[in-house]
Design a protein around this motif. Structure first.
Motif, PDB file in Angstrom:
ATOM      1  N   LEU A 192       0.836  -1.201   0.000  1.00 27.95           N
ATOM      2  CA  LEU A 192       0.000   0.000   0.000  1.00 27.95           C
ATOM      3  C   LEU A 192       0.867   1.246   0.000  1.00 27.95           C
ATOM      4  O   LEU A 192       0.589   2.220  -0.702  1.00 27.95           O
ATOM      5  N   GLY A 193       1.942   1.215   0.785  1.00 26.27           N
ATOM      6  CA  GLY A 193       2.874   2.339   0.804  1.00 26.27           C
ATOM      7  C   GLY A 193       3.551   2.537  -0.533  1.00 26.27           C
ATOM      8  O   GLY A 193       3.811   3.672  -0.948  1.00 26.27           O
ATOM      9  N   THR A 194       3.838   1.442  -1.221  1.00 29.34           N
ATOM     10  CA  THR A 194       4.454   1.541  -2.550  1.00 29.34           C
ATOM     11  C   THR A 194       3.510   2.216  -3.534  1.00 29.34           C
ATOM     12  O   THR A 194       3.912   3.114  -4.284  1.00 29.34           O
ATOM     13  N   ALA A 195       2.251   1.786  -3.536  1.00 26.09           N
ATOM     14  CA  ALA A 195       1.276   2.394  -4.450  1.00 26.09           C
ATOM     15  C   ALA A 195       1.124   3.878  -4.172  1.00 26.09           C
ATOM     16  O   ALA A 195       0.975   4.687  -5.101  1.00 26.09           O
ATOM     17  N   GLU A 196       1.172   4.260  -2.905  1.00 21.72           N
ATOM     18  CA  GLU A 196       1.053   5.678  -2.571  1.00 21.72           C
ATOM     19  C   GLU A 196       2.291   6.450  -3.005  1.00 21.72           C
ATOM     20  O   GLU A 196       2.186   7.545  -3.553  1.00 21.72           O
ATOM     21  N   ARG A 197       3.472   5.894  -2.779  1.00 20.72           N
ATOM     22  CA  ARG A 197       4.709   6.576  -3.193  1.00 20.72           C
ATOM     23  C   ARG A 197       4.717   6.822  -4.692  1.00 20.72           C
ATOM     24  O   ARG A 197       5.134   7.886  -5.151  1.00 20.72           O
ATOM     25  N   TYR A 198       4.241   5.854  -5.465  1.00 19.60           N
ATOM     26  CA  TYR A 198       4.255   5.988  -6.922  1.00 19.60           C
ATOM     27  C   TYR A 198       2.966   6.616  -7.464  1.00 19.60           C
ATOM     28  O   TYR A 198       2.742   6.620  -8.673  1.00 19.60           O
ATOM     29  N   GLU A 199       2.130   7.127  -6.564  1.00 21.43           N
ATOM     30  CA  GLU A 199       0.951   7.934  -6.908  1.00 21.43           C
ATOM     31  C   GLU A 199      -0.021   7.208  -7.828  1.00 21.43           C
ATOM     32  O   GLU A 199      -0.577   7.781  -8.767  1.00 21.43           O
TER      33      GLU A 199
END
Length: 455
Positions: free
Chosen positions: A384-391
């Motif tokens: 989930l954090g990855t998806a948020e970092r990559y917008e």
């Protein structure tokens, strides 16, 4: 150049951003919604390039002196001097804020003197038109960019002439970008990033790049740290329009040492070229217009080529992922094996965190469908954090919905309700219309044996 539609490539089912028969109009988005407010991302957090400058030099040359068709370019072409951008047509409400954010990044991260203006005669015109209008011009395109014109009506007359031939350019002065006015906010934003980057800089896409929007796999939605370095290099004062490949190549080591000194101390990892046969197989498997049997045969062919070439990088992983995506409905156990194989190859390849998040969505969906809530929670992990970092709001919303189902299966009902509600704000950006958000939510909810047809 164009962002190609890969309608079954990335997310779980039919609800992929930007490919609905109906998307929100400006008037519809202004109406009160029963959904939570649309969410947006905070300050960008791009990761810096992790690769050797020797690898980046080769990437830069292959991106800048070749078209996607394979045709070689004789000259570097770029804008000289300040660059202005105007928006015409019927832009959706989210376009201008997303464009302003992108232009700020181009100024601060790529060092490009670029600004938005309201006057006509700008260097770059972004025209928002319907998806039907775009596809009447290029049937497989979600959006595209063309030199020396400013309106879609001009393209229809100038297509396949010297006027719109990129190979004839020595200096860029006027370019048009055509984006959909009736797609999801994320699809419009993704078009802005990819097409504006190509309007400014490289004209090619390379499947060997795992950390770039200059890749037709469409995994990356916004410009990465690598992309900004490429654009900063493109507009370095040591270069100018009209230079030959040899002239640019002679200056690149010094430019990259100045702009990316850390890359001088990283060992090169030579990635072989991508065979045209593999590219065509992937496009047949995942692009529009193919029959189900054609898709499966093409995906199997892509995997066969990947094995024959001896790939162990993200392209081998993507071959497995594509085959899993094609066979998911007809043979879920076989598809699961392909997603597991994709994850194993992604895990060995640096810079594939976002790719692994897509694999995690598929693996977690399978676990949820089998009632294995704790396994699904473990699979989702930090993605989930990855998806948020990559917008990537569509991916983030899907992961959150899957997490909610896994929490329900684990008896953590109140946590599930909270994260499910939170997912809807991201889904409104990723999927657009309220009905499309609800369709995605129903699709994910139906995976659970507690709530599906047999639940």
């Amino acid at each position: 150049m164009r962002r190609v539609i890969l309608p079954i490539c990335l997310l779980l089912g039919a609800c992929v951003p930007g490919h609905y028969n109906e998307m929100p109009t400006r008037a519809a988005m202004q109406q009160e919604s029963t959904m939570p407010p649309m969410k947006s991302f905070s300050a960008p957090r791009p990761l810096p390039p992790q690769r050797s400058n020797r690898d980046i030099q080769r990437d830069f040359l292959d991106l800048s002196f070749q078209l996607e068709s394979g045709r070689m370019l004789q000259h570097l072409s770029r804008f000289e001097g300040p660059i202005t951008v105007q928006v015409t047509g019927r832009p959706p409400l989210t376009l201008i804020p997303d464009l302003n954010r992108l232009l700020h990044r181009l100024r601060t991260e790529a060092g490009i003197d670029i600004s938005r203006v309201s006057d006509s005669g700008a260097n770059i015109t972004i025209e928002a038109v319907s998806r039907d209008d775009i596809r009447r011009s290029l049937p497989k395109a979600a959006c595209f960019v063309v030199p020396n014109i400013s309106r879609l009506s001009q393209y229809r007359a100038a297509r396949n002439t010297r006027l719109t031939d990129w190979s004839q350019l020595k200096e860029r002065k006027k370019i048009a970008i055509f984006v959909p006015s009736d797609s999801s906010p994320q699809e419009v934003r993704d078009c802005l990033h990819e097409e504006l980057a190509q309007a400014l800089g490289p004209l090619n896409d390379l499947y060997r790049l795992s950390d770039s929007v200059f890749n037709d796999d469409n995994v990356h939605a916004v410009l990465t740290g690598f992309d900004m370095l490429v654009l900063r290099t493109y507009y370095a004062p040591e270069l100018r329009s009209g230079m030959s490949r040899r002239e640019v190549e002679a200056r690149l080591p010094g430019i990259l040492s100045r702009l990316h000194p850390a890359g001088d101390h990283v060992a090169p990892r030579f990635a072989g070229s991508t065979p045209r046969a593999w590219i065509e197989a992937i496009q047949t498997a995942l692009g529009p217009g193919s029959l189900p049997n054609q898709r499966r045969l093409a995906a199997q062919d892509a995997l066969r080529i990947a094995k024959a070439v001896g790939w162990t990088d993200h392209r081998r992983a993507f071959s497995h992922f594509a085959l899993g995506r094609i066979t998911q409905a007809s043979d879920p156990d076989y598809a699961q094996d392909q997603f597991v194989a994709a994850e194993q190859f992604y895990k060995r390849t640096p810079g594939t965190d976002l790719h692994r998040a897509y694999s995690a969505a598929q693996l977690a969906a399978y676990a949820v469908s089998q009632g294995r809530g704790e396994d699904a929670l473990m699979l989702l992990g930090a993605h989930l954090g990855t998806a948020e970092r990559y917008e990537n709001a569509a991916l983030l919303a899907t992961l959150m919905m899957l997490r909610a189902e896994a929490l329900d299966l684990s008896g953590r009902v109140s946590e599930a309700q909270s994260i499910r509600l939170d997912s809807l704000g991201w889904a409104r950006y990723g999927y657009g219309a309220d009905w499309a958000v609800r369709a995605k939510l129903r699709e994910v909810t139906a995976l659970s044996p507690l709530k599906g047809p047999n639940g």
